[in-house]
Design an enzyme around this catalytic site. Structure first.
Site, PDB file in Angstrom:
ATOM      1  N   GLY A  13      69.340 -13.189  20.536  1.00 53.50           N
ATOM      2  CA  GLY A  13      69.649 -11.816  20.115  1.00 53.50           C
ATOM      3  C   GLY A  13      69.172 -10.773  21.115  1.00 53.50           C
ATOM      4  O   GLY A  13      68.599 -11.090  22.156  1.00 53.50           O
ATOM      5  N   ARG A  40      74.642 -21.459  14.851  1.00 51.69           N
ATOM      6  CA  ARG A  40      75.717 -21.026  15.763  1.00 51.69           C
ATOM      7  C   ARG A  40      75.376 -21.285  17.225  1.00 51.69           C
ATOM      8  O   ARG A  40      76.243 -21.623  18.023  1.00 51.69           O
ATOM      9  CB  ARG A  40      75.975 -19.513  15.603  1.00 51.69           C
ATOM     10  N   ARG A 102      56.443  -5.947   6.391  1.00 58.02           N
ATOM     11  CA  ARG A 102      55.642  -4.812   6.878  1.00 58.02           C
ATOM     12  C   ARG A 102      54.783  -4.128   5.825  1.00 58.02           C
ATOM     13  O   ARG A 102      53.675  -3.703   6.110  1.00 58.02           O
ATOM     14  CB  ARG A 102      56.565  -3.765   7.504  1.00 58.02           C
ATOM     15  N   CYS A 131      60.926   0.151  15.084  1.00 52.79           N
ATOM     16  CA  CYS A 131      60.952   0.655  16.466  1.00 52.79           C
ATOM     17  C   CYS A 131      60.617   2.139  16.553  1.00 52.79           C
ATOM     18  O   CYS A 131      59.849   2.570  17.421  1.00 52.79           O
ATOM     19  CB  CYS A 131      62.305   0.377  17.110  1.00 52.79           C
ATOM     20  N   GLN A 158      68.441   7.792  17.746  1.00 51.73           N
ATOM     21  CA  GLN A 158      68.203   6.373  17.989  1.00 51.73           C
ATOM     22  C   GLN A 158      69.391   5.685  18.659  1.00 51.73           C
ATOM     23  O   GLN A 158      70.548   5.881  18.275  1.00 51.73           O
ATOM     24  CB  GLN A 158      67.852   5.682  16.663  1.00 51.73           C
ATOM     25  N   SER A 161      71.249   0.000  20.550  1.00 54.01           N
ATOM     26  CA  SER A 161      70.637  -1.320  20.708  1.00 54.01           C
ATOM     27  C   SER A 161      69.723  -1.643  19.532  1.00 54.01           C
ATOM     28  O   SER A 161      69.465  -2.815  19.251  1.00 54.01           O
ATOM     29  CB  SER A 161      69.860  -1.419  22.028  1.00 54.01           C
ATOM     30  N   ARG A 231      71.580   7.913  14.356  1.00 50.64           N
ATOM     31  CA  ARG A 231      72.083   7.030  15.427  1.00 50.64           C
ATOM     32  C   ARG A 231      72.920   7.871  16.377  1.00 50.64           C
ATOM     33  O   ARG A 231      73.799   8.615  15.941  1.00 50.64           O
ATOM     34  CB  ARG A 231      72.955   5.929  14.809  1.00 50.64           C
ATOM     35  N   HIS A 238      65.034   5.130  22.229  1.00 53.34           N
ATOM     36  CA  HIS A 238      65.002   6.066  21.092  1.00 53.34           C
ATOM     37  C   HIS A 238      64.261   7.345  21.504  1.00 53.34           C
ATOM     38  O   HIS A 238      63.219   7.285  22.169  1.00 53.34           O
ATOM     39  CB  HIS A 238      64.234   5.462  19.916  1.00 53.34           C
ATOM     40  N   ASN A 311      63.353   1.219  22.909  1.00 60.82           N
ATOM     41  CA  ASN A 311      63.204   0.688  21.544  1.00 60.82           C
ATOM     42  C   ASN A 311      63.222  -0.827  21.491  1.00 60.82           C
ATOM     43  O   ASN A 311      62.687  -1.423  20.552  1.00 60.82           O
ATOM     44  CB  ASN A 311      64.307   1.244  20.633  1.00 60.82           C
TER      45      ASN A 311
HETATM   46  P1  A2P Z   1      72.480 -16.625  16.725  1.00 62.98           P
HETATM   47  O1  A2P Z   1      72.792 -16.024  18.045  1.00 62.98           O
HETATM   48  O2  A2P Z   1      72.470 -18.114  16.755  1.00 62.98           O
HETATM   49  O3  A2P Z   1      73.302 -16.039  15.599  1.00 62.98           O
HETATM   50  P2  A2P Z   1      70.878  -9.590  17.017  1.00 62.98           P
HETATM   51  O4  A2P Z   1      70.149  -8.790  15.980  1.00 62.98           O
HETATM   52  O5  A2P Z   1      70.758  -9.031  18.380  1.00 62.98           O
HETATM   53  O6  A2P Z   1      72.289  -9.856  16.621  1.00 62.98           O
HETATM   54  O7  A2P Z   1      70.141 -11.036  17.060  1.00 62.98           O
HETATM   55  C1  A2P Z   1      69.904 -11.796  15.921  1.00 62.98           C
HETATM   56  C2  A2P Z   1      69.187 -13.084  16.320  1.00 62.98           C
HETATM   57  O8  A2P Z   1      68.797 -13.743  15.134  1.00 62.98           O
HETATM   58  C3  A2P Z   1      70.079 -14.054  17.072  1.00 62.98           C
HETATM   59  O9  A2P Z   1      69.297 -14.775  18.005  1.00 62.98           O
HETATM   60  C4  A2P Z   1      70.560 -14.980  15.954  1.00 62.98           C
HETATM   61  O10 A2P Z   1      70.937 -16.263  16.396  1.00 62.98           O
HETATM   62  C5  A2P Z   1      69.296 -15.079  15.144  1.00 62.98           C
HETATM   63  N1  A2P Z   1      69.544 -15.542  13.783  1.00 62.98           N
HETATM   64  C6  A2P Z   1      70.351 -15.013  12.848  1.00 62.98           C
HETATM   65  N2  A2P Z   1      70.315 -15.733  11.719  1.00 62.98           N
HETATM   66  C7  A2P Z   1      69.446 -16.753  11.926  1.00 62.98           C
HETATM   67  C8  A2P Z   1      68.974 -17.853  11.146  1.00 62.98           C
HETATM   68  N3  A2P Z   1      69.351 -18.041   9.897  1.00 62.98           N
HETATM   69  N4  A2P Z   1      68.096 -18.707  11.709  1.00 62.98           N
HETATM   70  C9  A2P Z   1      67.676 -18.512  12.969  1.00 62.98           C
HETATM   71  N5  A2P Z   1      68.081 -17.514  13.778  1.00 62.98           N
HETATM   72  C10 A2P Z   1      68.961 -16.633  13.252  1.00 62.98           C
END
Ligand code: A2P
Length: 334
Positions: A13, A40, A102, A131, A158, A161, A231, A238, A311
């Site tokens: 992510g 995924r 939190r 953030c 904000q 990102s 936003r 931010h 942020n």
């Molecule tokens: P993935 O890429 O496999 O979906 P962002 O907020 O930038 O979209 O990133 C979200 C992050 O959280 C990504 O790395 C995503 O992985 C991960 N993520 C989302 N759901 C899960 C889950 N159930 N278990 C582990 N990681 C998760």
């Protein structure tokens, strides 16, 4: 000296990728990394510090046999809610970037420049604040110590990102004329006074986070706080207009010096040369920038500040890694 096994949860992510950059720059004594994301991305490969890592799916057994010491979580609230306690039960210290834990009274909420000592009473989960709250705390703490803050008015600007990859992509595509997928309206050429969901009293959850987290981190429920979070079409960084009312009188020159000498702050306030904090100059750094420092002449003792930070770094990944650094320092003192 002990070497630590560190896991990154949500490594694919927006914040997860920045965890890797910040970890690469830090001096954490790490012997092993484990990378987690959702099903995924399981099996995909990540290059990090000259090594290739295979991303693993996070599941209930991820912490069973691994000797993970610290897990940096940034995979959304529901993932943290479910998996942070499982990790903690296996002796892992989770540093969680989501809002899930939190406000839990059993969970410290930490900005290392402000309340590092709260790390000491963790029971396996330490929360990284919102953030917008983090950068505000870096600026407010030295002023609260010196002049005692009575009231805070936050107005935020904000970056996209903060809404993860999907928010970032909405602005990129919006600039090409495409419709938004993440935000309810186009963000390109627009401002949305709507971050997270609306609640019964008309505030958004983001605004309520800033209010409650400020009081928790400064250990002072008597501070009155209000917020409007917006936003804006900025990719990263931010900005916040912060109005403070103090109990004590202050000298403006001395107040500037207090900020200049405080940890984590860079004062950028040279009007003659048009120097003030901006997202484009804060991006890619871990500091909090403060400028436009001026007396609020409408009240007895108050000041206006303009506070900017990256942020994804100070507002998320860098703050979490700094918590890990402090945690290890404390462990080494034991
Ligand atoms: P993935 O890429 O496999 O979906 P962002 O907020 O930038 O979209 O990133 C979200 C992050 O959280 C990504 O790395 C995503 O992985 C991960 N993520 C989302 N759901 C899960 C889950 N159930 N278990 C582990 N990681 C998760």
């Amino acid at each position: 000296m002990k070497q630590y096994h560190v896991a990154v949860v949500g490594v694919t992510g927006m914040v997860g990728r920045t965890f890797l950059k910040v970890l690469e720059e830090s001096n954490l004594p790490v012997s092993k990394y484990t990378m987690f994301a959702s099903a995924r991305s399981a099996g995909s490969k990540i290059e990090f510090m000259g090594k290739e890592y295979v991303v693993q799916e996070l599941n209930e057994h991820s912490f069973d046999n691994e000797d993970i010491d610290i897990a940096l979580f940034s995979a959304g609230g529901s993932t943290s809610e479910k998996f942070a306690p499982i990790a903690a039960q296996h002796g892992v210290v989770v540093i969680d970037n989501s809002s899930a834990w939190r406000m839990d009274p059993e969970v410290p909420l930490v900005v290392p420049e402000v309340n590092p000592e709260d790390i000491l009473w963790n029971k396996g989960i330490i929360a990284n604040p919102n953030c917008s709250t983090i950068q505000a705390m870096v600026a407010l703490k030295p002023l609260h110590d010196k002049y005692k803050i009575k009231r805070v008015i936050y107005s935020t600007y904000q970056a996209v990102s903060g809404a993860g990859m999907a928010g970032y992509t909405d602005l990129e595509n919006g600039l090409k004329g495409e419709a938004p997928k993440k935000f309810p309206y186009p963000i390109a050429g627009n401002c949305l006074p709507h971050i997270d969901v609306f609640t019964e009293n008309g505030y958004t959850k983001e605004e309520i986070k800033m209010i409650k987290e400020t009081q928790k981190i400064l250990h002072d429920d008597s501070i009155r706080v209000t917020a409007t979070t917006v936003r804006v079409p900025v990719f990263n960084g931010h900005s916040e207009s912060i109005n403070l009312e103090f109990e004590k009188q202050f000298d403006l020159k001395e107040l500037r010096e207090v900020l200049e000498n405080a940890p984590g702050i860079v004062v950028q306030d040279d009007l003659e040369n048009q120097i003030y904090p901006m997202p484009i100059t804060a991006a890619g750094t871990n500091e909090t920038y403060v400028g436009r420092i001026r007396r609020d002449e409408s009240i007895e003792s108050g000041v206006n500040l303009w506070v900017v930070a990256d942020n994804i770094r100070k507002g998320a990944a860098a703050n979490a890694v700094q918590i890990a650094e402090r945690l290890i320092e404390y462990k080494n003192q034991d």
